[in-house]
Design an enzyme around this catalytic site. Sequence first.
Site, PDB file in Angstrom:
ATOM      1  N   HIS A  81     -10.363  -1.456  -8.393  1.00  0.00           N
ATOM      2  CA  HIS A  81     -11.597  -2.242  -8.387  1.00  0.00           C
ATOM      3  C   HIS A  81     -11.253  -3.707  -8.614  1.00  0.00           C
ATOM      4  CE1 HIS A  81     -13.145   1.808  -9.168  1.00  0.00           C
ATOM      5  NE2 HIS A  81     -14.239   1.388  -8.561  1.00  0.00           N
ATOM      6  N   CYS A 126       0.204   3.063   3.734  1.00  0.00           N
ATOM      7  CA  CYS A 126       0.572   2.481   5.038  1.00  0.00           C
ATOM      8  C   CYS A 126       1.568   1.334   4.913  1.00  0.00           C
ATOM      9  CB  CYS A 126      -0.677   2.006   5.777  1.00  0.00           C
ATOM     10  SG  CYS A 126      -1.368   0.469   5.127  1.00  0.00           S
ATOM     11  N   ASP A 169     -13.873 -11.229 -14.047  1.00  0.00           N
ATOM     12  CA  ASP A 169     -13.555 -11.733 -15.388  1.00  0.00           C
ATOM     13  C   ASP A 169     -12.085 -12.138 -15.517  1.00  0.00           C
ATOM     14  OD1 ASP A 169     -12.270  -9.340 -15.296  1.00  0.00           O
ATOM     15  OD2 ASP A 169     -13.417  -8.384 -16.906  1.00  0.00           O
ATOM     16  N   CYS A 175       0.834  -1.197   0.000  1.00  0.00           N
ATOM     17  CA  CYS A 175       0.000   0.000   0.000  1.00  0.00           C
ATOM     18  C   CYS A 175       0.876   1.257   0.000  1.00  0.00           C
ATOM     19  CB  CYS A 175      -0.888  -0.027   1.241  1.00  0.00           C
ATOM     20  SG  CYS A 175      -1.831   1.488   1.469  1.00  0.00           S
ATOM     21  N   CYS A 206      -5.612   0.908   6.154  1.00  0.00           N
ATOM     22  CA  CYS A 206      -5.710   2.378   6.180  1.00  0.00           C
ATOM     23  C   CYS A 206      -6.877   2.912   5.365  1.00  0.00           C
ATOM     24  CB  CYS A 206      -4.405   3.001   5.700  1.00  0.00           C
ATOM     25  SG  CYS A 206      -4.158   2.879   3.916  1.00  0.00           S
TER      26      CYS A 206
HETATM   27 ZN    ZN Z   1      -2.886   0.995   3.430  1.00  0.00          ZN
END
Ligand code: ZN
Length: 131
Positions: A105, A51, A109, A48, A99
Site C-alpha cells: 500500500h 515479472c 505520511d 517485481c 503484471c
Molecule cells: Zn510485475
Amino acid sequence: MTFEIEKSDEQWREELSSDRYAVLRKAATEAPFSGSLLHVDADGVFSCGACHQVLFTSAQKFDSGCGWPSFDACEPGTIVERVDTSLFRERTEILCSQCSGHLGHVFNDGPTQSGLRYCVNSLAIDFDKTN
Ligand SMILES: [Zn+2]
C-alpha cells in the site's frame, strides 16, 4: 485496468512459490518485521517478484519503523494504484504496472519531501545489488 502481462490464476500458482502467490496474486500481507528485505542497506534495485520489472532503487528506501520495506518514491510508471476498502478502511493498494502483482500500500505520511510511504511486502520484490 489492463496489463502487459496477463496470466491465468493457474499459471501464476505454478510459477510462484506459495508464499509469493499469496501476496502477489491474493493480496496477502506478510507479518511485520518478518521480511527478508527489511534491513537491506546495500546499493541496488528492487524488482517485481513476478515479472522482474524494476520498481524501486535503494536510494528511495528508508527505515519507516513500520515493519515492511518502505520507499518514498517509485521508478516512474512502474506502479499503479487502486482504492482498497478491505479491513473497513480506505487504503491505496499498489500494483506492479506490468503484471498487476500486489505489492502493498502507499500512504501519505512519508517523512521525506515526497510525503509518500510505499509500504511493500518483501515477498513481493527481489533485490539486486549493483556491482
Ligand atoms: Zn510485475
